[in-house]
Design a protein around this motif. Structure first.
Motif, PDB file in Angstrom:
ATOM      1  N   ILE A 297      19.630-135.089  50.097  1.00  0.00           N
ATOM      2  CA  ILE A 297      20.480-135.707  50.916  1.00  0.00           C
ATOM      3  C   ILE A 297      20.605-137.149  50.446  1.00  0.00           C
ATOM      4  CG2 ILE A 297      18.867-136.400  52.989  1.00  0.00           C
ATOM      5  CD1 ILE A 297      21.432-136.182  54.717  1.00  0.00           C
ATOM      6  N   TYR A 353      22.767-126.537  60.278  1.00  0.00           N
ATOM      7  CA  TYR A 353      22.572-127.517  58.842  1.00  0.00           C
ATOM      8  C   TYR A 353      21.464-126.603  57.960  1.00  0.00           C
ATOM      9  CZ  TYR A 353      19.752-130.199  55.902  1.00  0.00           C
ATOM     10  OH  TYR A 353      19.114-130.868  54.813  1.00  0.00           O
ATOM     11  N   ASP A 705      23.332-132.622  60.281  1.00  0.00           N
ATOM     12  CA  ASP A 705      24.654-131.897  60.174  1.00  0.00           C
ATOM     13  C   ASP A 705      25.883-132.916  60.595  1.00  0.00           C
ATOM     14  OD1 ASP A 705      25.891-129.483  59.960  1.00  0.00           O
ATOM     15  OD2 ASP A 705      26.026-129.149  62.148  1.00  0.00           O
ATOM     16  N   GLN A 708      26.547-134.009  56.970  1.00  0.00           N
ATOM     17  CA  GLN A 708      26.922-132.788  56.128  1.00  0.00           C
ATOM     18  C   GLN A 708      28.142-131.953  56.834  1.00  0.00           C
ATOM     19  OE1 GLN A 708      24.174-129.015  55.069  1.00  0.00           O
ATOM     20  NE2 GLN A 708      24.954-128.585  57.217  1.00  0.00           N
ATOM     21  N   PHE A 736      25.232-134.699  49.376  1.00  0.00           N
ATOM     22  CA  PHE A 736      24.066-134.068  49.500  1.00  0.00           C
ATOM     23  C   PHE A 736      24.405-132.832  48.864  1.00  0.00           C
ATOM     24  CE2 PHE A 736      27.452-133.860  52.710  1.00  0.00           C
ATOM     25  CZ  PHE A 736      28.030-132.658  52.709  1.00  0.00           C
ATOM     26  N   LEU A 738      23.959-128.325  48.907  1.00  0.00           N
ATOM     27  CA  LEU A 738      24.078-127.339  49.798  1.00  0.00           C
ATOM     28  C   LEU A 738      24.174-125.886  49.082  1.00  0.00           C
ATOM     29  CD1 LEU A 738      27.240-125.889  50.119  1.00  0.00           C
ATOM     30  CD2 LEU A 738      27.330-128.066  51.231  1.00  0.00           C
TER      31      LEU A 738
END
Length: 790
Positions: A297, A353, A705, A708, A736, A738
């Motif tokens: 992040i 998350y 989150d 995100q 970020f 993922l």
């Protein structure tokens, strides 16, 4: 703070408990609070070590009643390492002159550093430098390196290390009238020179605990035993300017660990073969580096530093090691004893998350719920209903662990606790099942355990709904919503509220989604098998369909009512109470101490109706209301937001998070104030002393989150990544990575109205990215840069 460190300068007894919580080290299997090793548990310090899923049940007498509570057990303390000059008193910051003190949490490597300079007689100065780790590669090891340096004159120093089995659960003041003696049959011994052990078990759950410690120093180590402590002593001769090192390596096992026979023998074997501190640190830092890459992040400034601290504590509670365990999401982490280590609905804020970074952990946490499905079905049967009723508070076996009494510290009175009526926890579990499957593409889980949980939760809601002929709608009565302040109607003899809007709307969502899974997602053989096993009666699915369209959602004055009758409650003198009490976060306690009750007022502890805007995008929420026969346009939603914003005391760390999330789209100029409150909730102990009892895991994961999904509008839906970014001036640049449906290391970055999506090379199909005004496919190995509309 810096981007990768969290530092405290100076010794401050008043804030030591908060520091101990925020300096906790863990690895997903166990964690140890950041207490100083030379200090014992008292009103200032509280060393504590907690293993995930290690509970014990005791009965206490409270207010003349026998009360049973299950607690996450404070395990034997492996930290103790104290020291003194020959013939002197043991040195602690509370009893000896402290010339300087610094404690630094190094996030990048998961290391706690501590440097203290003690003033000794004769002008001498003793410097104590320590490095502590709870190993992230081997989840059963911990280590403490202590370096002693003296200035002024040669000094003889006595050092005593211990494993202490005499601990109790005493970390939360309001619980101290309850029995906290969870350990019994404490025995100690010597495995071989330099290595001691301790074994014990919990009193009722009969969990066996084995702990072993190896002490190495440049002097002979003497092992002695003073049950319930195993002691190791060494005498050091310190020459001025020459540093002498003592290393303590510890192994911890319990009988809940997989693939072991005897916890004690396993702990002794593990500590015996463990490498030295330098090698342990190297492998530990490597494991942390791998976690940081998966959960990367990039947020600038102070918000980024706090977010990284939050991520650190989330990963210490729920790491890839957790995937091997039968555990849930403890609301206060493995960081303290508040809420007795129970599992609430906080996974609602945590799993979204984890789904996009550590889906194997999310799956394991959902397995925890599935293993307790039979217990949830038994709870529903006890109410005369079909389906599954999950408990508001869960522990080892899935029974309802919510206490029936709670203490108001302001009045000193023990009061009835009706929070077990928060049946909406089932909807949270269903939501997490769906979110996990959408993000991971895990069809196998959806078709098996996921579908089983969805079906039984949906069945409970359908069976809880009763038809009201006057309204021509179904109703769900006698519940408590997320607000928690309102447990009953004013002057009512029985607890519970009717038609909590959040409960009813989410129940409608569960029913709708479950019907979709049964009709559109399950292979026909599996669908038939599932329906046969559940023994669904003829007409049940048709009833689900009907209930999903007719559940009552009350309104008043053009806004969604929190529950039926909410509009009839009195208005509170908010300004008057703020002037009298300053901090009114716990308004319920204030009013009760005055002989009043919050049940009489339009006043909320935290988001209730507004939680709907947290769970569902504006479009999805409008579709839900349309299905229920209501219009929810932007004007109605904004009026609803304004109504509850003015009537919420924010008595929960989750409140700032949810309100920041909502306001980012509804009233952007005010959003950052609440985002900051969510970020600072634990680090500034905004709830007034609660952080010292454990972190607020849901709020910490929720802030991650927020970046995100909240600010990006990210949804994993219908096989695509949906994005609808909302720019906040205070957070205009962030990025970020993922994990999405097998794609590892997908990177998203937003900066100056530009969205960048980078998909790493692989042989997987492209990712479908959908924005409000366009749809693109991003091939593996490609980076797409998209200019966002103003």
């Amino acid at each position: 703070m810096t981007a990768w460190t969290w530092e405290y300068e100076g010794y401050d007894p008043a804030h030591e408990r908060v520091r101990e919580t925020l300096c906790t080290l863990g690895n997903g299997c166990f964690a140890t609070r950041g207490a100083l090793p030379e200090c014992t548990a008292d009103d200032v310090h509280y060393p504590g070590t907690y293993a995930a899923g290690c509970y014990n049940r005791l009965t206490s007498v409270v207010a003349g009643r026998h009360v049973e509570n299950e607690d996450m057990v404070n395990l034997p303390n492996w930290l103790p390492l104290r020291f003194r000059t020959a013939g002197g008193a043991w040195l602690t910051p509370d009893t000896a002159p402290v010339l300087s003190h610094r404690q630094t949490l190094v996030l990048e490597s998961g290391l706690l550093e501590r440097v203290t300079r003690y003033g000794l007689d004769g002008g001498r100065v003793l410097s104590v430098r320590q490095h502590r780790l709870v190993h992230m590669a081997d989840p059963h090891l911990a280590a403490l390196r202590t370096e002693f340096t003296v200035e002024g004159a040669t000094t003889e120093l006595d050092v005593e290390a211990a494993l202490d089995g005499g601990v109790t659960n005493a970390g939360v003041r309001r619980y101290r009238s309850l029995d906290g003696r969870h350990l019994t049959h404490v025995h100690t011994g010597t495995a071989h020179p330099g290595t001691v052990w301790l074994r014990c078990r919990t009193r009722t759950s009969d969990i066996r605990i084995g702990m072993a410690a190896r002490l190495t120093a440049d002097a002979p180590v003497a092992d002695t035993h003073e049950p319930p402590r195993a002691l190791q002593r060494v005498t050091l001769v310190l020459e001025p300017g020459r540093t002498v090192t003592v290393d303590k390596t510890v192994a911890l096992h319990t009988s809940r660990d997989p693939a072991i026979s005897d916890p004690l023998q396993t702990a002794v074997d593990r500590v015996t073969t463990a490498p030295g501190f330098e090698e342990l640190l190297e492998s530990h830092a490597t494991a942390w580096g791998q976690l940081w890459r998966r959960a990367e992040i990039d947020v600038p400034g102070e918000p980024g530093a706090i977010l990284r601290l939050h991520l650190f504590h989330v990963l210490q509670t729920l790491s890839p090691h957790t995937a091997d365990l039968d555990v849930g999401v403890p609301a206060r982490g493995l960081h303290g004893e508040a809420y007795r280590g129970h599992i609430f609905w906080d996974e609602l804020f945590v799993l979204p998350y984890l789904n996009l970074h550590f889906p194997e952990v999310s799956r394991a946490l959902l397995h925890y719920r599935h293993r307790r499905l039979d217990r949830a079905r038994a709870a529903a049967r006890a109410l005369g209903r079909r389906g599954a009723l999950y408990p508001w508070q869960s522990g080892s076996d899935g029974r309802e662990e919510t206490q029936r009494l709670h203490l108001n510290p302001r009045s000193g009175r023990w009061l009835p606790d009706h929070s077990h009526l928060q049946h909406h926890v089932g909807s949270a579990i269903a939501y997490n099942v769906w979110q996990y499957c959408e993000a991971s593409g895990d069809a196998e889980f959806l078709h098996t355990k996921g579908a089983e949980m969805l079906l039984q939760i949906a069945r409970f809601w359908a069976d809880s709904a009763t038809w009201d002929e006057s309204l021509r709608r179904h109703r769900i009565r006698g519940v408590v919503g997320p607000d928690e302040y309102h447990e009953a109607y004013p002057d009512a003899e029985a607890p519970g509220l009717d038609d909590n809007a959040y409960t009813n709307v989410t129940a409608a969502w569960v029913l709708t989604r479950t019907l979709e899974v049964l009709r559109d997602h399950l292979p026909e053989p599996r669908r038939r098998e599932l329906l046969e096993r559940a023994a669904l009666e003829e007409g049940e699915l048709e009833r689900w369909e009907n209930v999903s369209r007719t559940l009552h959602v009350p309104f008043h004055e053009g806004v969604i009512s929190q529950f039926d009758g909410y509009g009839d409650l009195a208005e509170l003198d908010w300004e008057g109470y703020r002037k009298r009490y300053d901090d009114i976060r716990r308004l319920d306690r204030i009013l009760e101490a005055e002989g009043d009750t919050v049940n009489r007022y339009k006043a909320s502890k935290q988001a209730d109706v507004l939680m709907l805007g947290y769970l569902f995008s504006p479009g999805e929420l409008q579709d839900l209301f349309r299905r229920l026969g209501h219009r929810l346009d932007e004007r109605i939603w904004r009026r609803t937001v304004d109504h509850y914003m003015a009537r919420t005391s924010h008595g929960s760390t989750l409140s700032g998070l949810v309100h920041g999330w909502i306001l980012a789209r509804a009233r952007r100029t005010e959003a950052w104030t609440f985002c900051q409150e969510a970020l600072r909730g634990d680090v500034a102990d905004l709830q007034g002393g609660t952080t010292g009892e454990g972190i607020h895991l849901g709020a910490m994961a929720g802030t991650l989150d927020l970046v995100q999904r909240g600010l990006t509008g990210l949804e994993t839906r219908a096989g695509a990544l949906w994005l609808d970014p909302v720019p906040l001036p205070e957070l205009s640049s962030y990025g970020f990575s993922l994990q999405y449906q097998g794609h590892w290391g997908v990177r998203l970055r937003l900066e100056s109205g530009l969205l960048e999506v980078a998909v790493p090379p692989s042989d997987l199909p492209p990712i479908d990215v959908r924005l409000p005004d366009r749809t693109i496919g991003v091939e593996p190995g490609e980076t797409s840069r998209l200019l966002l509309p103003d």
